[in-house]
Design an enzyme around this catalytic site. Structure first.
Site, PDB file in Angstrom:
ATOM      1  N   GLY A  55       3.199   1.038   3.776  1.00  0.00           N
ATOM      2  CA  GLY A  55       3.992   2.143   3.762  1.00  0.00           C
ATOM      3  C   GLY A  55       3.686   2.946   2.414  1.00  0.00           C
ATOM      4  N   ASP A  56       3.628   2.213   1.326  1.00  0.00           N
ATOM      5  CA  ASP A  56       3.158   2.987   0.020  1.00  0.00           C
ATOM      6  C   ASP A  56       1.669   3.651   0.209  1.00  0.00           C
ATOM      7  OD1 ASP A  56       5.585   2.192  -1.222  1.00  0.00           O
ATOM      8  OD2 ASP A  56       4.860   0.309  -1.921  1.00  0.00           O
ATOM      9  N   ARG A  57       0.952   2.798   0.741  1.00  0.00           N
ATOM     10  CA  ARG A  57      -0.501   3.558   0.868  1.00  0.00           C
ATOM     11  C   ARG A  57      -0.306   4.675   1.807  1.00  0.00           C
ATOM     12  NH1 ARG A  57      -5.895   1.865   0.162  1.00  0.00           N
ATOM     13  NH2 ARG A  57      -4.888   0.619  -1.441  1.00  0.00           N
TER      14      ARG A  57
END
Length: 273
Positions: A41-43
């Site tokens: 999700g961060d990526r």
């Protein structure tokens, strides 16, 4: 919240992008990578933010983000960025194929074309409580852009039915020189694809009558989702028909540079040289 758009990540199924009042864009994952999804999700967020900062449309940024997050998971995920002394993380599989699948595609390709084939398929999928997906078009010269759209559409449910314009319908829409291939050839090519479960040929200018009979849960169109900075609304002409039985319409991205018309023009240009 005054948000111009909202993107919802769907794990192994990609992402869904909604603009206010528009038909949603579904961006599937490019493959079926498995692995630890921690950090994906961060990526996704970082890749989307960077793409937007570089001037991408919102729809383009989401496509980039899905590709980046998928590549991150496929490449080993968080394990590839942890120092050697860090504790190991037990891998978790990304969501796999849907549990429900139609009966094995046996028999000749021609057996998957026509009203009887579609009716049989609908009975099987409905009996199992599955999701029926449909898409449509002329598919005059089958190319990679068509295949990408069909593969993306098939990921959205438990079967894919292609509503195919007949020869008379294509000629009425595109002129007397079209189609290049007959409806018999076009339907056989489509039915031979592993992502297509059945083909229904219709004579009308639009697929409204065919849709009213098939009554799919999801109608899929391939195309450029938004223009003008990514805030334009997209309303598919079939959306009102789908609402009659609670169906939904979605858009999946095109592959850039793929067009039947361009293929025909280039072919004719080569012949005249």
């Amino acid at each position: 919240w005054r948000a111009g758009a909202v993107a919802v990540t769907l794990g192994g199924d990609g992402a869904l992008l909604c603009h206010a009042g528009s038909t949603p864009l579904v961006v599937p994952t490019p493959g079926s990578a498995e692995g630890d999804t921690c950090g994906a999700g961060d990526r996704f967020a970082a890749a989307a933010s960077l793409a937007l900062a570089q001037g991408a449309l919102v729809s383009e940024a989401v496509q980039v983000a899905v590709a980046e997050a998928s590549a991150y998971v496929a490449g080993g995920g968080v394990a590839t960025v942890l120092p050697p002394s860090a504790p190991t993380v037990r891998a978790r599989s990304a969501p796999g194929p849907r549990a429900l699948q139609p009966a094995p595609r046996g028999g000749a390709v021609a057996d998957r074309v026509g009203v009887a084939a579609v009716a049989t398929l609908l009975g099987e999928v409905h009996a199992a409580g599955g999701t029926v997906v449909a898409t449509g078009g002329c598919f005059d010269l089958l190319h990679a852009g068509h295949v990408a759209t069909l593969e993306a559409a098939r990921q959205l449910g438990d079967c894919l039915i292609v509503c195919l314009n007949s020869d008379a319908s294509v000629a009425g829409l595109k002129g007397p020189d079209r189609p290049v291939q007959s409806e018999a050839d076009r339907s056989r090519l489509l039915a031979a694809l592993s992502c297509v479960d059945a083909v229904l040929i219709f004579d009308e200018p639009t697929p409204e009558t065919a849709l009213s009979w098939v009554r799919p849960d999801v109608w899929v169109k391939g195309g450029d989702y938004a223009t003008g900075g990514g805030d334009a609304s997209v309303t598919l002409p079939e959306a009102e028909v789908l609402r009659r039985w609670g169906g939904n319409t979605v858009v999946v991205p095109y592959l850039d540079g793929r067009s039947t018309t361009d293929l025909i023009v280039r072919t004719l240009a080569e012949r005249t040289r």
